[in-house]
Every structure is written in C-alpha cells, then in structure tokens.
Design an enzyme around this catalytic site. Structure first.
Site, PDB file in Angstrom:
ATOM      1  CD  GLU A 304      -2.618  -1.233   2.650  1.00  0.00           C
ATOM      2  OE1 GLU A 304      -3.871  -1.321   2.394  1.00  0.00           O
ATOM      3  OE2 GLU A 304      -2.250  -0.851   3.765  1.00  0.00           O
TER       4      GLU A 304
HETATM    5  C1  NGO Z   1      -4.111  -4.511   4.719  1.00  0.00           C
HETATM    6  C2  NGO Z   1      -3.040  -3.418   5.173  1.00  0.00           C
HETATM    7  C3  NGO Z   1      -2.864  -3.085   6.380  1.00  0.00           C
HETATM    8  C4  NGO Z   1      -4.295  -3.284   7.264  1.00  0.00           C
HETATM    9  C5  NGO Z   1      -5.000  -4.486   6.860  1.00  0.00           C
HETATM   10  C6  NGO Z   1      -6.262  -4.420   7.456  1.00  0.00           C
HETATM   11  C7  NGO Z   1      -1.994  -5.132   4.206  1.00  0.00           C
HETATM   12  C8  NGO Z   1      -0.977  -6.156   3.706  1.00  0.00           C
HETATM   13  N1  NGO Z   1      -1.906  -4.057   4.558  1.00  0.00           N
HETATM   14  O1  NGO Z   1      -3.344  -5.722   4.555  1.00  0.00           O
HETATM   15  O2  NGO Z   1      -2.302  -1.971   6.803  1.00  0.00           O
HETATM   16  O3  NGO Z   1      -4.296  -3.199   8.688  1.00  0.00           O
HETATM   17  O4  NGO Z   1      -5.367  -4.444   5.513  1.00  0.00           O
HETATM   18  O5  NGO Z   1      -7.234  -5.629   7.408  1.00  0.00           O
END
Ligand code: NGO
Length: 490
Positions: A304
């Site tokens: 992300e």
């Molecule tokens: C995503 C995000 C995390 C969040 C999570 C919540 C990934 C790999 N990055 O998963 O920062 O906490 O969702 O479900």
C-alpha cells in the site's frame, strides 16, 4: 472419532484405552538437552491437571504405564516435523526423526487426553485415558504462520509468549511480527533510538504505546524457537512509516517531521526514496534486527505505497532487496513487491491482488497465502461483532475461515510455488488480550488445519464436530474464544 486439530494425516484408533496413572514416567530415548526438554515440556503440561509427579528419565524402553519418546533418524521419510504415535493399553510411544516432530507428537498426545488435561488446577477423580491406535503424521506445508500487528496496538512479551504456546499447540511454526506501522514503532534500534522512544510512544486511538527492547525481542525469539516457531520480523517500508518519519526529520522529503498518527487510514506516508540517508536508515535497521534474529527471513512490508510513484517503488525495493541479502536474510514482502525484479529466493505474501501475486510466482518467488477475505482475523465474524473491520466486503465466520483451499485461491500460481498459509491479526480495533483471543480463536484452529492436514482429509463437517470438543480444551487453557453459532458447543 478423533477430535485432534489439525487432523493428522493418517490415524487409526480402536476401542482399547491407555490410562495414565500416578506412577507413570516419561522416558526419553536420547540424552540430548533438546529431546529432554521436549519430554520435560510434556510433563509440565500433564502435571497440573493430573497432579502426578511424571518424572522424566532417559531410557531405552517404557515400563508398563509409561510414555516413551523415541528419537532417532531410523525413518527419514518422517522429515524434521513428522512423527508417529503408538498407543496400546501398556504404553504410549511417540517416535520422530526430528526434535520438532517429537514436539508435535506431544501436542497431539495432549489432545488425546480428556479436555480437562489443560486445566491449570488439579482435577481429582478423572480417568486420564488415551484411545489406542496408530497415528502417522506429516505436515502438508512447510510454512504455517500467523502474523501479529504490533504497530497499531502493542502487546507485551508475556502476551506474545502466551500466543506462541497456543500456536505451538496447533503445530503452527511461524510467528510474523509486524513491528512498525504509521501508528507505532515497536522495537529498539540502538543506532536510531527515537524510533522506539518517540515513534513507539502511542498507538491507534491514542492508546498506550510500547516497544520491545532488544533483550525483550531476544527473549521472545528464544521462547518461540524452543517451541519450533520461527520469528519473522517485519519493518514495513517504504509506506506505513509515519512513526519513523515522526521520529527523525531527516527521513522526510521536506526535512520536517509529521506528528505521531493515531488514526487508521493507510497509504499516506512514504520514506524519501531519493535521499541517501534513507538507505543508511534501512541498512542500520535491517542490520540490527537481523543480528537479533536467528531465523532466515526479513520481511520488508512493501504494501500500500499509495504515496510513492511506481518508478520510485521499484527503485526502492530493488535497493532494499540488496541490503537484506547483504545482512544474510531471505527477503519477504507483501504481494506488491511482485512488481519489481526479485531475487530467486524472494518470498511473496499474497493478501489481495491475485494478478501481482501471479507475476511474483512467474519470477520464481515462493508464495505464502494470506488472502484477506479468508485469512484476516481482524475481519468481523458477522455484522454484530463489536470489534474488527469489514472492508473485504464480507464477514469471515468460522466456516469461511476454514473452508478454502490455497491452491484454488491462488489463481495462476503453480502448486509447487505455494510455501504455505499465514493468517493475520491486524490490530486497528484490537488491543486487549481478550480482544485478541476472541478474533484469533477459533479461526486460527482452521488455518492450522489448512496448513498441516492433507487436502483430501479436510472437511467442514468433521472439523465442526472436532471443534466442539476442542472448544473445551481452549476454555481450559483460558482462551476467550468466539462461540460461533455454526458449532454446537457443548
Ligand atoms: C491491509 C493493510 C494493513 C491493514 C489491513 C487491515 C495489508 C497487507 N496492508 O493488509 O495495513 O491493517 O489490510 O485488514
């Protein structure tokens, strides 16, 4: 019928019974400290509820009524983690070629006694029987993990050790620690102390922060290793770095630190990809953590990075990959790293985008399956669950957490590329031990079975029935699990 979770690969039980009596001994066939410890840890688990002395001794065979731990490499097909268990009215024999296998045999044996065996208080007048028969058990996947997010909320070493015990009970062999995020930095880096001192001082919602000292971390790593669990440290880069950016202004593009962050948005922070100090920082962090971590892996996050351009992302990850290799570790990243050119030993953790994951596999990367819609334990069980999130667009009840197959989820990834399964507890909404228990159990039991048991033997109805009895074991262990309506808890 057996109630063991994860279900053993091969199991034949009959009507006869072995009964553990007050004079029983635990005999270990080998005088190595490691094997003796496996015997001693079994004794320590069986003593409180039975009230028996259960001395641990070295010997070549059991006397009537004993439990015998036979360690040796005479059956290499069992591998490091496989084992056999023979139970007759005279004795119980656990046999393995590797110490991990012997340890797993003891976990199986615990689950063959009445559920009260896990009660911390003596349970008088109970017959400590084990059904007779033969088990031969080998795991399906090498990687059977769980991730704990310490960034959003911090959990003490004591809580982490308790989790390690519960993971070991389910034959899970990896605990991945998400040690940094926007909301908190959770491990002391001596060359950059403000990361923990300032960056670790708070948590989501403004809740209390915290961090592991290097001694805390060492202690946890050693505790896990003794239970055949590898700690995988993750420092999330280049995004999810607000806590680091808030601690050192030189890491920021404009040289100005942001405030600490206590919300739950993602994707807004990024290290400065074109500043050399960034790579000095990454090098120091990886070097210090790698030196504390005997396990082969270092997880660099990589997810992300919504405020880093694709070009910068590729440049950054490929540079960091070299740093991780220089410190002797194998790099793991979330699936997004599949967009970069990976070393042949890279491992990619799938969570959402199947296409990028498949690109990583096509480069030769091994894949860990953590599909958010199935394996994220922060997702609510149902609409009335008071903690948790539901951004995946669905709820993850106990059945949904169990009833899926890595090979089917990972479209475009060859079966040989799948290293295993890892569930994840993100902790935006989770901050007490009770919250943790409730979100993790019993879903974790299902993930453990997906990772360990052969695909052909897995079946929701069988699992559901075993979970009923398993719930009593969890309750005796003090786990405040979620009593799903999908299971007929007694
Ligand atoms: C995503 C995000 C995390 C969040 C999570 C919540 C990934 C790999 N990055 O998963 O920062 O906490 O969702 O479900």
């Amino acid at each position: 019928m057996t109630t063991i979770i994860p279900l053993p690969a091969q199991i034949q039980l009959d009507e006869r019974q072995f009964c553990l009596n007050p004079g029983a001994k635990i005999i270990v066939s080998n005088d190595s400290a490691e094997v003796f410890w496996v015997g001693s840890s079994l004794a320590a688990k069986l003593r409180p509820a039975t009230g028996f002395a259960l001395p641990v001794q070295i010997g070549t065979q059991p006397a009537a009524g004993d439990i015998f731990l036979a360690f040796g490499a005479d059956d290499p097909s069992l591998g490091e983690e496989g084992y056999e268990l023979f139970s007759t009215p005279e004795a119980v024999t656990l046999r393995a070629a590797g110490a991990a296998g012997l340890f797993y045999a003891t976990q199986t044996l615990r689950q063959m006694f009445p559920a009260e065996i896990e009660n911390p208080l003596e349970q008088p007048n109970l017959a400590w029987t084990v059904q007779c028969g033969h088990i031969r058990d080998i795991p399906r996947y090498a990687w059977r993990g769980m991730m704990l997010d310490l960034g959003r909320h911090f959990f003490s070493v004591e809580t982490a050790k308790r989790l390690v015990d519960l993971l070991a009970y389910h034959k899970v062999n990896v605990l991945h620690l998400h040690l940094s995020d926007d909301q908190g930095w959770r491990i002391m880096i001596e060359s950059w102390p403000w990361l923990a001192l300032h960056g670790g001082s708070t948590a989501t919602n403004g809740d209390p922060g915290g961090f592991y000292t290097q001694d805390d971390y060492r202690e946890l790593v050693a505790y896990a290793a003794q239970r055949y669990i590898t700690i995988v440290p993750e420092i999330d880069l280049p995004g999810h770095t607000n806590a680091a950016l808030a601690s050192y202004e030189e890491l920021n593009e404009n040289g100005v630190s942001p405030n600490l962050y206590t919300g739950i948005k993602v994707g807004f922070s990024s290290l400065s990809v074109h500043k050399e100090i960034t790579y000095q920082f990454v090098d120091d962090v990886v070097r210090e953590i790698a030196a504390l971590t005997p396990g082969a892996y270092f997880h660099i996050g990589g997810d992300e990075t919504l405020s880093t351009s694709e070009e910068d992302y590729v440049y950054f990850i490929e540079r960091v990959q070299k740093i991780v290799a220089r410190h002797g570790k194998c790099m793991i990243g979330w699936e997004e790293i599949g967009k970069t050119k990976l070393n042949s030993d890279a491992i990619v953790q799938h969570w959402w985008n199947k296409e990028v994951t498949a690109r990583a596999a096509a480069q030769g990367a091994k894949i860990i399956a953590s599909p958010a819609a199935k394996a994220y334990m922060d997702i609510k069980y149902h609409e009335h669950t008071t903690i948790g999130q539901n951004w995946t667009g669905a709820y993850t009840e106990v059945r949904e957490a169990y009833d899926w197959e890595p090979v089917e989820i990972l479209e475009g990834v060859a079966e040989e590329s799948i290293l295993g399964v890892e569930s994840a507890l993100w902790t935006e909404t989770i901050f007490t031990r009770g919250n943790l228990d409730f979100m993790v159990f019993p879903r974790l039991c299902g993930y453990a079975e997906i990772g360990w048991s052969p695909r052909e033997g897995r079946d929701w109805e069988s699992y559901r029935q075993r979970l009923d009895e398993h719930g009593k074991r969890l309750a005796n262990l003090g786990v405040q699990f979620y009593r799903s309506e999908q299971v007929d808890w007694q």
